[in-house]
Design a protein around this motif. Structure first.
Motif, PDB file in Angstrom:
ATOM      1  N   GLY A  75       0.780  -1.227   0.000  1.00 18.42           N
ATOM      2  CA  GLY A  75       0.000   0.000   0.000  1.00 18.42           C
ATOM      3  C   GLY A  75       0.814   1.280   0.000  1.00 18.42           C
ATOM      4  O   GLY A  75       0.564   2.175  -0.812  1.00 18.42           O
ATOM      5  N   PRO A  76       1.804   1.430   0.904  1.00 18.83           N
ATOM      6  CA  PRO A  76       2.563   2.679   0.935  1.00 18.83           C
ATOM      7  C   PRO A  76       3.296   2.961  -0.380  1.00 18.83           C
ATOM      8  O   PRO A  76       3.316   4.108  -0.841  1.00 18.83           O
ATOM      9  CB  PRO A  76       3.549   2.466   2.092  1.00 18.83           C
ATOM     10  CG  PRO A  76       2.878   1.486   2.987  1.00 18.83           C
ATOM     11  CD  PRO A  76       2.126   0.573   2.057  1.00 18.83           C
ATOM     12  N   PHE A  98      -3.711   4.381  -6.613  1.00  9.93           N
ATOM     13  CA  PHE A  98      -4.491   4.776  -5.440  1.00  9.93           C
ATOM     14  C   PHE A  98      -5.502   3.694  -5.068  1.00  9.93           C
ATOM     15  O   PHE A  98      -5.722   3.436  -3.888  1.00  9.93           O
ATOM     16  CB  PHE A  98      -5.202   6.109  -5.680  1.00  9.93           C
ATOM     17  CG  PHE A  98      -4.275   7.295  -5.672  1.00  9.93           C
ATOM     18  CD1 PHE A  98      -3.315   7.449  -4.685  1.00  9.93           C
ATOM     19  CD2 PHE A  98      -4.369   8.263  -6.657  1.00  9.93           C
ATOM     20  CE1 PHE A  98      -2.456   8.540  -4.673  1.00  9.93           C
ATOM     21  CE2 PHE A  98      -3.526   9.355  -6.658  1.00  9.93           C
ATOM     22  CZ  PHE A  98      -2.571   9.494  -5.662  1.00  9.93           C
ATOM     23  N   TRP A  99      -6.094   3.036  -6.064  1.00 12.87           N
ATOM     24  CA  TRP A  99      -7.035   1.950  -5.759  1.00 12.87           C
ATOM     25  C   TRP A  99      -6.300   0.805  -5.069  1.00 12.87           C
ATOM     26  O   TRP A  99      -6.797   0.220  -4.118  1.00 12.87           O
ATOM     27  CB  TRP A  99      -7.744   1.465  -7.020  1.00 12.87           C
ATOM     28  CG  TRP A  99      -8.758   0.414  -6.693  1.00 12.87           C
ATOM     29  CD1 TRP A  99      -8.700  -0.910  -6.967  1.00 12.87           C
ATOM     30  CD2 TRP A  99      -9.966   0.609  -5.953  1.00 12.87           C
ATOM     31  NE1 TRP A  99      -9.798  -1.557  -6.469  1.00 12.87           N
ATOM     32  CE2 TRP A  99     -10.599  -0.646  -5.835  1.00 12.87           C
ATOM     33  CE3 TRP A  99     -10.583   1.727  -5.383  1.00 12.87           C
ATOM     34  CZ2 TRP A  99     -11.802  -0.810  -5.171  1.00 12.87           C
ATOM     35  CZ3 TRP A  99     -11.793   1.549  -4.713  1.00 12.87           C
ATOM     36  CH2 TRP A  99     -12.383   0.290  -4.621  1.00 12.87           C
ATOM     37  N   ARG A 100      -5.116   0.510  -5.554  1.00 12.98           N
ATOM     38  CA  ARG A 100      -4.316  -0.547  -4.919  1.00 12.98           C
ATOM     39  C   ARG A 100      -3.974  -0.155  -3.484  1.00 12.98           C
ATOM     40  O   ARG A 100      -3.972  -0.991  -2.583  1.00 12.98           O
ATOM     41  CB  ARG A 100      -3.062  -0.801  -5.734  1.00 12.98           C
ATOM     42  CG  ARG A 100      -2.328  -2.051  -5.330  1.00 12.98           C
ATOM     43  CD  ARG A 100      -1.394  -2.473  -6.449  1.00 12.98           C
ATOM     44  NE  ARG A 100      -0.701  -3.675  -6.117  1.00 12.98           N
ATOM     45  CZ  ARG A 100      -1.126  -4.888  -6.434  1.00 12.98           C
ATOM     46  NH1 ARG A 100      -2.235  -5.028  -7.089  1.00 12.98           N
ATOM     47  NH2 ARG A 100      -0.439  -5.955  -6.081  1.00 12.98           N
ATOM     48  N   ALA A 101      -3.708   1.119  -3.258  1.00 15.81           N
ATOM     49  CA  ALA A 101      -3.443   1.600  -1.898  1.00 15.81           C
ATOM     50  C   ALA A 101      -4.678   1.430  -1.013  1.00 15.81           C
ATOM     51  O   ALA A 101      -4.548   1.090   0.166  1.00 15.81           O
ATOM     52  CB  ALA A 101      -3.004   3.063  -1.942  1.00 15.81           C
ATOM     53  N   ASN A 107      -3.119  -3.424   5.681  1.00 15.28           N
ATOM     54  CA  ASN A 107      -1.816  -4.007   6.025  1.00 15.28           C
ATOM     55  C   ASN A 107      -0.863  -2.964   6.619  1.00 15.28           C
ATOM     56  O   ASN A 107       0.128  -3.322   7.244  1.00 15.28           O
ATOM     57  CB  ASN A 107      -1.166  -4.617   4.781  1.00 15.28           C
ATOM     58  CG  ASN A 107      -1.978  -5.760   4.225  1.00 15.28           C
ATOM     59  OD1 ASN A 107      -2.794  -6.350   4.913  1.00 15.28           O
ATOM     60  ND2 ASN A 107      -1.771  -6.077   2.957  1.00 15.28           N
ATOM     61  N   HIS A 108      -1.156  -1.674   6.391  1.00 19.57           N
ATOM     62  CA  HIS A 108      -0.296  -0.583   6.877  1.00 19.57           C
ATOM     63  C   HIS A 108      -1.162   0.560   7.406  1.00 19.57           C
ATOM     64  O   HIS A 108      -1.119   1.674   6.884  1.00 19.57           O
ATOM     65  CB  HIS A 108       0.589  -0.068   5.730  1.00 19.57           C
ATOM     66  CG  HIS A 108       1.431  -1.125   5.102  1.00 19.57           C
ATOM     67  ND1 HIS A 108       2.636  -1.519   5.622  1.00 19.57           N
ATOM     68  CD2 HIS A 108       1.220  -1.899   4.008  1.00 19.57           C
ATOM     69  CE1 HIS A 108       3.144  -2.480   4.861  1.00 19.57           C
ATOM     70  NE2 HIS A 108       2.293  -2.732   3.882  1.00 19.57           N
ATOM     71  N   TYR A 112      -1.021   5.565   6.179  1.00 23.31           N
ATOM     72  CA  TYR A 112      -1.983   6.453   5.525  1.00 23.31           C
ATOM     73  C   TYR A 112      -3.376   5.924   5.807  1.00 23.31           C
ATOM     74  O   TYR A 112      -3.548   4.777   6.210  1.00 23.31           O
ATOM     75  CB  TYR A 112      -1.731   6.543   4.009  1.00 23.31           C
ATOM     76  CG  TYR A 112      -1.880   5.222   3.284  1.00 23.31           C
ATOM     77  CD1 TYR A 112      -3.085   4.865   2.681  1.00 23.31           C
ATOM     78  CD2 TYR A 112      -0.823   4.325   3.202  1.00 23.31           C
ATOM     79  CE1 TYR A 112      -3.228   3.646   2.037  1.00 23.31           C
ATOM     80  CE2 TYR A 112      -0.966   3.097   2.564  1.00 23.31           C
ATOM     81  CZ  TYR A 112      -2.173   2.775   1.980  1.00 23.31           C
ATOM     82  OH  TYR A 112      -2.316   1.572   1.348  1.00 23.31           O
ATOM     83  N   SER A 113      -4.367   6.770   5.588  1.00 25.96           N
ATOM     84  CA  SER A 113      -5.745   6.341   5.851  1.00 25.96           C
ATOM     85  C   SER A 113      -6.404   5.869   4.561  1.00 25.96           C
ATOM     86  O   SER A 113      -6.046   6.311   3.466  1.00 25.96           O
ATOM     87  CB  SER A 113      -6.559   7.492   6.457  1.00 25.96           C
ATOM     88  OG  SER A 113      -6.788   8.488   5.489  1.00 25.96           O
ATOM     89  N   VAL A 114      -7.370   4.992   4.702  1.00 19.89           N
ATOM     90  CA  VAL A 114      -8.108   4.505   3.543  1.00 19.89           C
ATOM     91  C   VAL A 114      -8.899   5.650   2.916  1.00 19.89           C
ATOM     92  O   VAL A 114      -9.059   5.707   1.690  1.00 19.89           O
ATOM     93  CB  VAL A 114      -9.000   3.297   3.904  1.00 19.89           C
ATOM     94  CG1 VAL A 114     -10.197   3.713   4.734  1.00 19.89           C
ATOM     95  CG2 VAL A 114      -9.453   2.560   2.671  1.00 19.89           C
TER      96      VAL A 114
END
Length: 163
Positions: A75-76, A98-101, A107-108, A112-114
């Motif tokens: 994600g990061p 960004f969608w993958r994030a 997991n992280h 960062y926030s969803v």
């Protein structure tokens, strides 16, 4: 067995053992017809969804394949790459990162926030005047994950925006 503690809901045969009823061939055919009828009723809705997904496809197949090969696995990294692509003005590819994030945020959770990743994902579409395509993309992803209710909600949002 007549005075036994066991009483069967099924009729007893000559050996005093329960006989389970066997459905007739006609009953089985009727059940199959009902199943098919229900499936056929959903077919027009599924075709409409498919057509909407094809019509609003944000990337060409070549671009999508190229991007899939370069996507990071966490994600990061996806968030960082999405931000880089966004500042370069490459909104279609940035949206994929960004969608993958969004998908890997759990997991992280401290990085960062969803909401931040999702907001940037939608911003990629909004900045191009294609917000409804962002909703369609989410619906397509939801369908692939078996989340039909979520897909229906995002398709409704997309259809309510597009004249």
């Amino acid at each position: 067995l007549e005075n036994s503690w066991f009483s069967s809901p099924f009729p007893l045969n000559s050996n005093q053992s329960p006989v389970m009823p066997v459905p007739s061939r006609n009953d089985l055919c009727r059940r199959r017809r009902r199943r098919w009828k229900g499936s056929l009723l959903a077919l027009p809705a599924l075709l409409l969804i498919l057509l909407v997904l094809i019509a609003f496809s944000p990337l060409t197949t070549v671009d999508a394949l190229e991007t899939v090969y370069t996507l990071s696995t966490d994600g990061p990294s996806s968030m960082t790459e999405g931000q880089k692509l966004f500042t370069e003005g490459n909104y279609d590819k940035a949206s994929l990162y960004f969608w993958r994030a969004v998908l890997f945020q759990a997991n992280h959770p401290d990085d960062y926030s969803v909401e931040d990743a999702f907001g940037r994902f939608m911003q990629c579409y909004a900045i191009q005047g294609k917000t409804e395509e962002g909703f369609v993309y989410i619906a397509k992803e939801s369908i692939q994950r078996g989340q039909k209710d979520m897909a229906a909600k995002y398709l409704e949002q997309a259809l309510s925006m597009d004249p």
